[in-house]
Design a protein around this motif. Sequence first.
Motif, PDB file in Angstrom:
ATOM      1  N   UNK A 195      18.101  58.755  18.768  1.00 12.54           N
ATOM      2  CA  UNK A 195      19.588  58.625  18.045  1.00 12.54           C
ATOM      3  C   UNK A 195      20.189  56.905  18.210  1.00 12.54           C
ATOM      4  N   UNK A 196      19.363  56.594  18.813  1.00 11.10           N
ATOM      5  CA  UNK A 196      19.301  54.496  19.036  1.00 11.10           C
ATOM      6  C   UNK A 196      18.777  54.398  17.608  1.00 11.10           C
ATOM      7  N   UNK A 197      17.899  54.211  17.340  1.00 13.80           N
ATOM      8  CA  UNK A 197      17.382  53.846  15.999  1.00 13.80           C
ATOM      9  C   UNK A 197      17.717  54.546  15.116  1.00 13.80           C
ATOM     10  N   UNK A 198      18.784  55.463  15.165  1.00 14.75           N
ATOM     11  CA  UNK A 198      19.114  56.275  14.282  1.00 14.75           C
ATOM     12  C   UNK A 198      20.816  55.128  13.787  1.00 14.75           C
TER      13      UNK A 198
ATOM     14  N   UNK B 102      21.073  51.941  15.031  1.00 14.13           N
ATOM     15  CA  UNK B 102      20.215  50.866  14.528  1.00 14.13           C
ATOM     16  C   UNK B 102      20.325  50.605  13.660  1.00 14.13           C
ATOM     17  N   UNK B 103      19.648  51.949  12.697  1.00 16.14           N
ATOM     18  CA  UNK B 103      19.841  51.908  10.740  1.00 16.14           C
ATOM     19  C   UNK B 103      21.156  52.093  10.429  1.00 16.14           C
ATOM     20  N   UNK B 104      22.156  52.733  11.213  1.00 16.06           N
ATOM     21  CA  UNK B 104      23.609  52.535  10.132  1.00 16.06           C
ATOM     22  C   UNK B 104      24.005  51.440  10.392  1.00 16.06           C
ATOM     23  N   UNK B 105      24.280  50.188  11.700  1.00 10.65           N
ATOM     24  CA  UNK B 105      24.051  49.781  11.754  1.00 10.65           C
ATOM     25  C   UNK B 105      23.858  48.348  10.440  1.00 10.65           C
ATOM     26  N   UNK B 106      22.546  48.272  10.532  1.00  8.07           N
ATOM     27  CA  UNK B 106      21.737  47.419   9.325  1.00  8.07           C
ATOM     28  C   UNK B 106      22.057  47.316   8.329  1.00  8.07           C
ATOM     29  N   UNK B 107      21.953  49.454   7.927  1.00  9.67           N
ATOM     30  CA  UNK B 107      21.981  49.187   6.381  1.00  9.67           C
ATOM     31  C   UNK B 107      23.764  49.151   6.196  1.00  9.67           C
ATOM     32  N   UNK B 108      24.775  49.197   7.229  1.00  5.12           N
ATOM     33  CA  UNK B 108      25.919  49.189   6.416  1.00  5.12           C
ATOM     34  C   UNK B 108      26.210  47.207   6.960  1.00  5.12           C
ATOM     35  N   UNK B 109      25.352  47.177   7.590  1.00  4.07           N
ATOM     36  CA  UNK B 109      26.533  45.293   7.122  1.00  4.07           C
ATOM     37  C   UNK B 109      25.245  45.005   6.125  1.00  4.07           C
ATOM     38  N   UNK B 110      24.316  45.637   5.510  1.00  8.13           N
ATOM     39  CA  UNK B 110      22.947  44.656   4.564  1.00  8.13           C
ATOM     40  C   UNK B 110      24.682  45.432   3.354  1.00  8.13           C
TER      41      UNK B 110
ATOM     42  N   UNK C  46      16.189  61.486  12.043  1.00  7.75           N
ATOM     43  CA  UNK C  46      17.409  60.109  12.344  1.00  7.75           C
ATOM     44  C   UNK C  46      17.602  58.853  12.078  1.00  7.75           C
TER      45      UNK C  46
ATOM     46  N   UNK D 142      21.110  57.732   9.280  1.00  9.26           N
ATOM     47  CA  UNK D 142      21.340  56.468  10.062  1.00  9.26           C
ATOM     48  C   UNK D 142      21.396  55.993   8.719  1.00  9.26           C
TER      49      UNK D 142
ATOM     50  N   UNK E  38      24.720  54.522   6.652  1.00  7.47           N
ATOM     51  CA  UNK E  38      24.749  53.384   6.953  1.00  7.47           C
ATOM     52  C   UNK E  38      25.858  52.629   5.806  1.00  7.47           C
TER      53      UNK E  38
ATOM     54  N   UNK F  72      21.186  39.668   8.962  1.00  8.11           N
ATOM     55  CA  UNK F  72      20.809  41.062   8.562  1.00  8.11           C
ATOM     56  C   UNK F  72      19.390  40.478   8.430  1.00  8.11           C
TER      57      UNK F  72
END
Lengths: 238, 128
Positions: free
Chosen positions: A13-16, A18-26, B5, B9, B13, B35
């Motif tokens: 879940x945490x990695x997911x 993190x991925x959400x945040x990273x991709x969203x920001x990117x 996940x 994600x 994202x 980033x």
Amino acid sequence: MQKEKKDYIVMSIIIGVVCVILLAVMFMQFKTVEETDITAIENMREVELRTAISEWKTKYEETAEKLEANRKLIKDYQEKIEKNEETSSLIDYDLKESDMILGKTDVYGEGVVVTLEDNSECKVTYSDLIELINELRYAGAEAISINDARIINMTEISQPNGVMTINSETRVHSPYVVKAIGNQTYLSSTLNLKDSGFIDTCRARGMTIKLEQVKNVPILKYNGEMKTKYMMKGEEKE
Amino acid sequence: MILIAIVIGCILGAVIGISAPMIPYTYSGYLAIAIIAALDSVFGGLASTVNKNFDLKIFVSGFFGNAILSILLTYLGQKLNVDIYLAAIVVFVGRMFNNLAIIRRYYLEKWTNRNQNQTQEQTTGEEK
């Protein structure tokens, strides 16, 4: 076994996340960069900067010109103010001077005091006073008063029904104290002329007359109104 | 599980990022450096996974800590009129290359090992 599984799920879940945040920001960044188009902005900026600089330059020049003009104006105004002050002070001075000459102010100075008194032999008439004033004026008197009634340019001395009036409202009685400011010597010598002088003629008629030379003769101002009705300023009009 | 996940994600994202409002250009510089820092953390995590010493705490703290620190440093640099973000980029990208090299070597080794095994098996089979 259970704990390991739980840890594994948490990690996933945490990695997911993190991925959400990273991709969203990117993707946000991608979008921003794409839409703002950095190179175009850079180029535009250079041009814009140039135009802005020239604009600012012209603006600066305009402002500087305006400033200069305003400064000039201020200087002019200041000069004008100074001039006005000068003229106003001059006018003030003139006004004071003419007030003094007209008799609107109390004055003092060297002069003579002539005292005329009725006696059983001879009474002082208005013509005597007029003559005396005339003599004093002839001798250069600058200000004259009779019993503290100022003699001004429009003063008349009359004696209707035997009552002596000056300026048509001030009644005066014997003794008549005539004060005059002027050159003491001139005044007294004019009045003291042998035989033909005012004092001698009066004395010859038996009048009681006394002449004093005074260093500081105070003469009060004229208290009445000074009105002109028919007189007008300027040249003749049809 | 982890792969699922990651995939979910990534998709989520991307959707959020696309639908999110645009950031003002002034702040995009900070975001870019964040980033880069985050990506560095991700590659670091991958490398540590490969080395089998992955720690979730270190990964998460590095992910967020580096990003925030780099943003703060960039801000400070802008205030001081020094391009500190250049130093951050150099460090992060350098580390990214290091991590990539570790991963690359690992997989290269794995690949060569497999090839060798295959050839050994083949040779043993032929011998048999």
